[in-house]
Scaffold this active site. Structure first.
Site, PDB file in Angstrom:
ATOM      1  CB  CYS A  89     -10.473 -15.734  78.246  1.00  0.00           C
ATOM      2  SG  CYS A  89     -11.906 -15.080  77.397  1.00  0.00           S
ATOM      3  CB  CYS A  92     -12.403 -19.328  72.247  1.00  0.00           C
ATOM      4  SG  CYS A  92     -12.512 -17.793  71.298  1.00  0.00           S
ATOM      5  CB  CYS A 172     -10.701 -10.315  71.930  1.00  0.00           C
ATOM      6  SG  CYS A 172     -11.676 -11.786  71.567  1.00  0.00           S
ATOM      7  CE1 TYR A 325     -38.688 -15.825  69.905  1.00  0.00           C
ATOM      8  CE2 TYR A 325     -39.242 -17.165  67.988  1.00  0.00           C
ATOM      9  CZ  TYR A 325     -39.261 -16.964  69.357  1.00  0.00           C
ATOM     10  OH  TYR A 325     -39.843 -17.894  70.183  1.00  0.00           O
ATOM     11  CG  ASP A 394     -32.494 -16.222  64.203  1.00  0.00           C
ATOM     12  OD1 ASP A 394     -32.029 -17.107  64.956  1.00  0.00           O
ATOM     13  OD2 ASP A 394     -31.791 -15.322  63.703  1.00  0.00           O
ATOM     14  CB  CYS A 421     -28.039 -20.014  68.225  1.00  0.00           C
ATOM     15  SG  CYS A 421     -29.177 -19.434  69.496  1.00  0.00           S
TER      16      CYS A 421
END
Length: 463
Positions: A89, A92, A172, A325, A394, A421
């Site tokens: 997949c 992850c 999942c 944002y 953000d 992030c």
């Protein structure tokens, strides 16, 4: 004849070549990083301090990529990934690493990014330990699974890394159970009703993506069908079957995206049935979420993240704060009870409308939301005599727009809190901001266990 530089680098690797490698660290995408004859090699699935035999799969001027052929010495932190399709997949990247060690390595990824791009003196920079989850499974409140046909059956899932091979996902383990159930049920009813499924290569068919979102606290589920055209045959039957099979679904929407693009959503959204929004709760605050509105994907960790933002803001009740944002207004409203005034902006009109409704619902008369960019509004407000005491940003993974950073350096709020992030783009933005700001500390938060992603809260103060 070889130059001295070429001699020093040794014999270059060739595709298909196998060679021993000691893994030194994790890279930004969760891959193992080692050095063979001074050439950097990225190896997905390999862990720090492991000794592996690698086959070179891709060679470029600056780096090589390889795959593990054999593990000669395994890391004591290596575990068996519990997901049966983990390796196929690619959603992850770190299920094969113990969770405690994931938190350690995520901090190290931040340190590496700061070393490379920020210009910070790391000996004097407070980079804190990563804040983790008590139960790091079933934490995602939203799934966006592409649809396809395989042997006449409707499948839905994610594209395997760097490919157009669609991996069917039946269950999942990082998704909330409600979104798992919703996607499987919708997938089955599309099969039962013989609904046209989009073919990416031929660019024919109708249903492209099944999007499912759940409110952790409310239990409400929203289904959005992304279609290649507005006309959805058997629409009424699809809606009645969703209602029959999934009574927890409170909102059914359709979004139209006929473009050849990797973006999930198109510009037009159509209300099919139920409410146009679902509710989610963070702490004492409830939020209305429309189909396209951005909302953090891990509500449990979001509370910890926003508490860190609040700590960094050090509010006294007198501050004027800008929430750039702003999305549906989550961060600003988290701070509103400790501030004099909140002003937020976003480029997505739906998000701004949701933010206005959310503020009104909670009785925050000190919150104002406008459509547009911070780089437009900050100088405009400054020209009108309104200067913020603190700005919270953000931004997306690409980091802050350079014009926004320019506006921050012009307006010079006393406090600047950056929620990131992506450590690499954050580090580059730190370098730009260092003309006027000092980094007081960096706090990593694990929003996405078992992936290579790490969220950060950075407190800047004026020099």
């Amino acid at each position: 004849m070889k130059t001295n530089e070429q001699k020093n680098k040794g014999v270059p690797l060739e595709k298909g070549q196998t060679f021993p490698l000691t893994i030194k660290r994790l890279g930004i995408n969760g891959e193992g990083v080692g050095y063979f004859k001074k050439q950097v090699v990225f190896v997905p699935g390999a862990l720090p301090n492991e000794e592996v035999v690698v086959e070179a799969t891709n060679i470029s001027a600056k780096f090589a990529e390889g795959k593990v052929k054999k593990i000669r010495k395994a890391s004591p932190h290596r575990v068996d990934p519990p997901c049966p399709i983990y390796h196929e997949c690619g959603g992850c990247q770190l299920q094969h690493l113990s969770y405690e060690k994931q938190l350690h390595e995520k901090r190290d990824i931040v340190v590496q990014a700061m070393e490379r791009f920020s210009g910070l003196d790391l000996g004097k920079t407070d980079i804190r330990q990563t804040i983790g989850m008590e139960d790091p499974w079933n934490y995602r409140n939203k799934s966006q699974f592409q649809t396809g046909l395989r042997n006449g059956k409707v499948i839905a899932g994610l594209y395997s890394k760097n490919s157009h091979h669609l991996v069917n996902i039946d269950h999942c383990i990082v998704q909330h159970e409600a979104t798992n159930k919703a996607v499987q049920t919708v997938k089955q009813l599309l099969q039962d009703l013989k609904v046209s499924i989009y073919d990416e290569r031929k660019r024919k068919g109708i249903v492209r993506t099944i999007v499912s979102r759940v409110g952790f606290k409310s239990g409400q589920v929203q289904i959005v069908l992304i279609t290649a055209q507005e006309n959805l045959p058997r629409k009424d039957l699809i809606v009645s079957e969703i209602n029959k099979r999934l009574p927890e679904v409170k909102s059914i929407m359709q979004n139209i995206n006929g473009e050849k693009t990797s973006l999930i959503f198109g510009e037009k959204t159509v209300h099919l049935d139920g409410e146009e929004v679902i509710q989610e709760q963070l702490g004492d605050l409830t939020f209305d979420l429309s189909a396209r509105a951005f909302f953090q994907l891990n509500p449990v960790q979001t509370v910890k993240l926003y508490d860190e933002v609040k700590k960094a803001a050090q509010l006294t009740g007198k501050e004027k704060i800008v929430d750039a944002y702003c999305g549906v207004g989550t961060i600003g409203m988290w701070l509103a009870d400790g501030a004099k005034e909140i002003r937020g902006m976003d480029t997505i009109a739906d998000s701004v409308e949701d933010a206005k409704k959310n503020a009104k619902k909670h009785g925050f008369k000190n919150a104002t939301y406008v459509k547009g960019t911070a780089e437009h509004w900050l100088p405009k407000w400054l020209g009108e005599g309104w200067r913020p005491d603190a700005v919270v940003v953000d931004p997306p993974r690409t980091g802050c727009d350079q014009k926004l950073l320019g506006a921050i350096l012009k307006v010079k709020p006393k406090k600047f809190i950056y929620v990131s992030c992506n450590p690499s783009t954050l580090a580059k933005d730190i370098k730009t901001l260092s003309k006027a700001y000092k980094v007081e500390y960096i706090q990593p938060v694990d929003m996405f266990p078992h992936t290579a992603h790490v969220e950060l809260v950075v407190r800047f103060v004026l020099k």
